[in-house]
Design a protein around this motif. Sequence first.
Motif, PDB file in Angstrom:
ATOM      1  N   ARG A 283     -33.480 -11.741   2.578  1.00  0.00           N
ATOM      2  CA  ARG A 283     -34.654 -11.175   3.244  1.00  0.00           C
ATOM      3  C   ARG A 283     -35.896 -11.241   2.344  1.00  0.00           C
ATOM      4  NH1 ARG A 283     -33.925  -7.291   7.393  1.00  0.00           N
ATOM      5  NH2 ARG A 283     -32.118  -6.411   6.336  1.00  0.00           N
TER       6      ARG A 283
ATOM      7  N   SER B 129     -28.503 -15.244   3.321  1.00  0.00           N
ATOM      8  CA  SER B 129     -27.856 -13.985   3.721  1.00  0.00           C
ATOM      9  C   SER B 129     -27.979 -13.845   5.232  1.00  0.00           C
ATOM     10  CB  SER B 129     -28.545 -12.794   3.041  1.00  0.00           C
ATOM     11  OG  SER B 129     -29.809 -12.589   3.654  1.00  0.00           O
TER      12      SER B 129
ATOM     13  N   ASN C 220     -34.124 -10.698  -8.356  1.00  0.00           N
ATOM     14  CA  ASN C 220     -34.463  -9.627  -7.423  1.00  0.00           C
ATOM     15  C   ASN C 220     -35.511  -8.732  -8.076  1.00  0.00           C
ATOM     16  OD1 ASN C 220     -34.327  -7.161  -5.747  1.00  0.00           O
ATOM     17  ND2 ASN C 220     -32.506  -8.132  -4.871  1.00  0.00           N
TER      18      ASN C 220
ATOM     19  N   GLN D 299     -20.810  -7.138   2.530  1.00  0.00           N
ATOM     20  CA  GLN D 299     -20.478  -8.253   3.438  1.00  0.00           C
ATOM     21  C   GLN D 299     -20.985  -9.578   2.885  1.00  0.00           C
ATOM     22  OE1 GLN D 299     -22.186  -5.499   4.406  1.00  0.00           O
ATOM     23  NE2 GLN D 299     -20.996  -4.477   5.991  1.00  0.00           N
TER      24      GLN D 299
ATOM     25  N   GLN E  41     -24.998 -19.484   6.527  1.00  0.00           N
ATOM     26  CA  GLN E  41     -24.806 -18.077   6.158  1.00  0.00           C
ATOM     27  C   GLN E  41     -23.589 -17.903   5.255  1.00  0.00           C
ATOM     28  OE1 GLN E  41     -25.079 -15.049   9.287  1.00  0.00           O
ATOM     29  NE2 GLN E  41     -23.410 -13.938   8.281  1.00  0.00           N
ATOM     30  N   VAL E  42     -23.799 -17.149   4.180  1.00  0.00           N
ATOM     31  CA  VAL E  42     -22.709 -16.849   3.248  1.00  0.00           C
ATOM     32  C   VAL E  42     -22.291 -15.402   3.464  1.00  0.00           C
ATOM     33  CG1 VAL E  42     -22.143 -16.562   0.795  1.00  0.00           C
ATOM     34  CG2 VAL E  42     -23.537 -18.508   1.531  1.00  0.00           C
TER      35      VAL E  42
ATOM     36  N   THR F 114     -19.149 -12.721   7.720  1.00  0.00           N
ATOM     37  CA  THR F 114     -19.234 -13.377   9.028  1.00  0.00           C
ATOM     38  C   THR F 114     -19.897 -14.743   8.912  1.00  0.00           C
ATOM     39  OG1 THR F 114     -21.149 -11.946   9.369  1.00  0.00           O
ATOM     40  CG2 THR F 114     -19.149 -11.378  10.559  1.00  0.00           C
TER      41      THR F 114
ATOM     42  N   LEU G 240     -39.301 -13.327  -6.802  1.00  0.00           N
ATOM     43  CA  LEU G 240     -38.724 -14.671  -6.652  1.00  0.00           C
ATOM     44  C   LEU G 240     -39.794 -15.736  -6.478  1.00  0.00           C
ATOM     45  CD1 LEU G 240     -38.444 -15.956  -3.441  1.00  0.00           C
ATOM     46  CD2 LEU G 240     -37.094 -13.874  -3.235  1.00  0.00           C
TER      47      LEU G 240
ATOM     48  N   SER H 143     -29.843  -8.435  -1.648  1.00  0.00           N
ATOM     49  CA  SER H 143     -29.545  -7.129  -2.265  1.00  0.00           C
ATOM     50  C   SER H 143     -28.116  -7.036  -2.791  1.00  0.00           C
ATOM     51  CB  SER H 143     -29.791  -6.008  -1.256  1.00  0.00           C
ATOM     52  OG  SER H 143     -28.950  -6.172  -0.123  1.00  0.00           O
TER      53      SER H 143
HETATM   54  P1  FAD Z   1     -31.752  -6.869   2.100  1.00  0.00           P
HETATM   55  O1  FAD Z   1     -30.553  -6.012   1.974  1.00  0.00           O
HETATM   56  O2  FAD Z   1     -32.897  -6.350   2.868  1.00  0.00           O
HETATM   57  O3  FAD Z   1     -32.207  -7.218   0.629  1.00  0.00           O
HETATM   58  C1  FAD Z   1     -33.360  -7.950   0.327  1.00  0.00           C
HETATM   59  C2  FAD Z   1     -33.510  -7.940  -1.183  1.00  0.00           C
HETATM   60  O4  FAD Z   1     -34.584  -8.765  -1.557  1.00  0.00           O
HETATM   61  C3  FAD Z   1     -33.803  -6.544  -1.754  1.00  0.00           C
HETATM   62  O5  FAD Z   1     -32.848  -6.255  -2.761  1.00  0.00           O
HETATM   63  C4  FAD Z   1     -35.204  -6.678  -2.334  1.00  0.00           C
HETATM   64  O6  FAD Z   1     -35.354  -5.928  -3.542  1.00  0.00           O
HETATM   65  C5  FAD Z   1     -35.277  -8.140  -2.613  1.00  0.00           C
HETATM   66  N1  FAD Z   1     -36.643  -8.684  -2.601  1.00  0.00           N
HETATM   67  C6  FAD Z   1     -37.597  -8.475  -1.665  1.00  0.00           C
HETATM   68  N2  FAD Z   1     -38.693  -9.198  -1.970  1.00  0.00           N
HETATM   69  C7  FAD Z   1     -38.429  -9.857  -3.129  1.00  0.00           C
HETATM   70  C8  FAD Z   1     -39.159 -10.757  -3.941  1.00  0.00           C
HETATM   71  N3  FAD Z   1     -40.402 -11.149  -3.621  1.00  0.00           N
HETATM   72  N4  FAD Z   1     -38.585 -11.218  -5.064  1.00  0.00           N
HETATM   73  C9  FAD Z   1     -37.330 -10.839  -5.401  1.00  0.00           C
HETATM   74  N5  FAD Z   1     -36.583  -9.991  -4.663  1.00  0.00           N
HETATM   75  C10 FAD Z   1     -37.128  -9.520  -3.535  1.00  0.00           C
HETATM   76  N6  FAD Z   1     -24.609 -10.191   5.325  1.00  0.00           N
HETATM   77  C11 FAD Z   1     -24.484 -11.419   4.768  1.00  0.00           C
HETATM   78  O7  FAD Z   1     -25.283 -11.815   3.912  1.00  0.00           O
HETATM   79  N7  FAD Z   1     -23.467 -12.234   5.170  1.00  0.00           N
HETATM   80  C12 FAD Z   1     -22.553 -11.890   6.105  1.00  0.00           C
HETATM   81  O8  FAD Z   1     -21.676 -12.691   6.444  1.00  0.00           O
HETATM   82  C13 FAD Z   1     -22.654 -10.598   6.687  1.00  0.00           C
HETATM   83  N8  FAD Z   1     -21.757 -10.161   7.592  1.00  0.00           N
HETATM   84  C14 FAD Z   1     -21.853  -8.882   8.079  1.00  0.00           C
HETATM   85  C15 FAD Z   1     -20.872  -8.401   8.948  1.00  0.00           C
HETATM   86  C16 FAD Z   1     -20.944  -7.120   9.427  1.00  0.00           C
HETATM   87  C17 FAD Z   1     -19.869  -6.617  10.344  1.00  0.00           C
HETATM   88  C18 FAD Z   1     -22.037  -6.294   9.049  1.00  0.00           C
HETATM   89  C19 FAD Z   1     -22.121  -4.876   9.559  1.00  0.00           C
HETATM   90  C20 FAD Z   1     -23.017  -6.758   8.208  1.00  0.00           C
HETATM   91  C21 FAD Z   1     -22.957  -8.058   7.718  1.00  0.00           C
HETATM   92  N9  FAD Z   1     -23.912  -8.561   6.857  1.00  0.00           N
HETATM   93  C22 FAD Z   1     -23.746  -9.770   6.282  1.00  0.00           C
HETATM   94  C23 FAD Z   1     -25.172  -7.821   6.602  1.00  0.00           C
HETATM   95  C24 FAD Z   1     -25.219  -7.079   5.300  1.00  0.00           C
HETATM   96  O9  FAD Z   1     -24.708  -5.777   5.481  1.00  0.00           O
HETATM   97  C25 FAD Z   1     -26.663  -6.965   4.782  1.00  0.00           C
HETATM   98  O10 FAD Z   1     -27.447  -6.376   5.777  1.00  0.00           O
HETATM   99  C26 FAD Z   1     -27.291  -8.306   4.429  1.00  0.00           C
HETATM  100  O11 FAD Z   1     -26.444  -9.015   3.548  1.00  0.00           O
HETATM  101  C27 FAD Z   1     -28.629  -8.054   3.750  1.00  0.00           C
HETATM  102  O12 FAD Z   1     -29.250  -9.278   3.476  1.00  0.00           O
HETATM  103  P2  FAD Z   1     -30.311  -9.353   2.285  1.00  0.00           P
HETATM  104  O13 FAD Z   1     -29.637  -9.004   1.014  1.00  0.00           O
HETATM  105  O14 FAD Z   1     -30.945 -10.682   2.383  1.00  0.00           O
HETATM  106  O15 FAD Z   1     -31.399  -8.290   2.724  1.00  0.00           O
END
Ligand code: FAD
Length: 318
Positions: free
Chosen positions: A208, A233, A285, A270, A247-248, A251, A304, A266
């Motif tokens: 994200r 993600s 991060n 999952q 997607q890694v 799921t 990043l 983050s």
């Molecule tokens: P976030 O959790 O929002 O994290 C974003 C990170 O980016 C934060 O740590 C923030 O500090 C950092 N950031 C923001 N801006 C910057 C910047 N400019 N420079 C550096 N860092 C920055 N997730 C998966 O990934 N894969 C799956 O297969 C998967 N399956 C799931 C299955 C189920 C049943 C459920 C309930 C959830 C699943 N999820 C899965 C979702 C998972 O729970 C998280 O919501 C998801 O992984 C979050 O993605 P993220 O880390 O990209 O986003």
Amino acid sequence: MAEVLVYVDHVDGAVRKPTLELLTLARRIGEPVAVHLGAGADAAAAVLGEYGAVKVLAADASEFADYLVAPKVDALEAAYNAVSPAAVLLPSSAEGKEIAARLAVRIGSGIITDAVDLEAGAEGPVATQSVFAASYSTKSRVTKGTPVITVKPNSAAPEAAQAAGTVEQLAVSFGEKSTGTKVVSRTPRESTGRPELTEAAIVVSGGRGVNGAENFSIIEALADSLGAAVGASRAAVDAGWYPHTNQVGQTGKSVSPQLYIAAGISGAIQHRAGMQTSKTIVAINKDAEAPIFDLVDYGVVGDLFEVVPQLTDEVKTR
Ligand code: FAD
């Protein structure tokens, strides 16, 4: 020495790296006998022999391409009957796992999927698996029949060991049920020129924090400088920034590269489930408290958008 069947994963005869890894692991438990289905066995035999296959059992028939996996199960079962192996090894791809499961049912054996390591044991091969979102490592062995084991790509470094690799033709007859599901069309995906995500030695993933589809170009640039695959993600995929095929996670796809770089991710459980067996993990991060830092080998606390381009430039100078 007992023989070990190794299913050959190839594209038009070009043997894929996971097969070389399987041959390397097979040598720990016996003498590898490769099973090559489709055209190109003679050409493939050279590389299969180079990685320790004492023999290549080959079968070529239009059924392998025209129907889904069942004809391949028929062929592997014929190889099993011809050899009476100590184990059957396949790659942990979608196809490999389906063939493995069907074969195990047919020969009345136990199965282990997604092994990340394999060793010889007094009572048969012992497989290591990473379970519960990689919180535990378990060792298990099959207690019924001939072990059928699928192994995740990148679980072992391929090591050469010259063997004969002599090609022998395998007689296969296809059952009526095997030709029950015909392939009606194949549409190759447009190639990005990057390695396949689940087989890549290096994966660079964005989350994200990448903040938009257009910004994934900086993730791609770093990936290309390293010869890596691109992952994402679920948050990035759900936002429509990158395709679901990349997607890694739980799921998505499960990867186990030598190097995994997570940018703006983050480290939710999952996501970890799909990458925690990576050999070296690097995270970028801007939040020093992000959970991803609990599992990394190297962490960069920073933006990043500053760190990734600098890293790309640095890699390019090497
Ligand atoms: P976030 O959790 O929002 O994290 C974003 C990170 O980016 C934060 O740590 C923030 O500090 C950092 N950031 C923001 N801006 C910057 C910047 N400019 N420079 C550096 N860092 C920055 N997730 C998966 O990934 N894969 C799956 O297969 C998967 N399956 C799931 C299955 C189920 C049943 C459920 C309930 C959830 C699943 N999820 C899965 C979702 C998972 O729970 C998280 O919501 C998801 O992984 C979050 O993605 P993220 O880390 O990209 O986003």
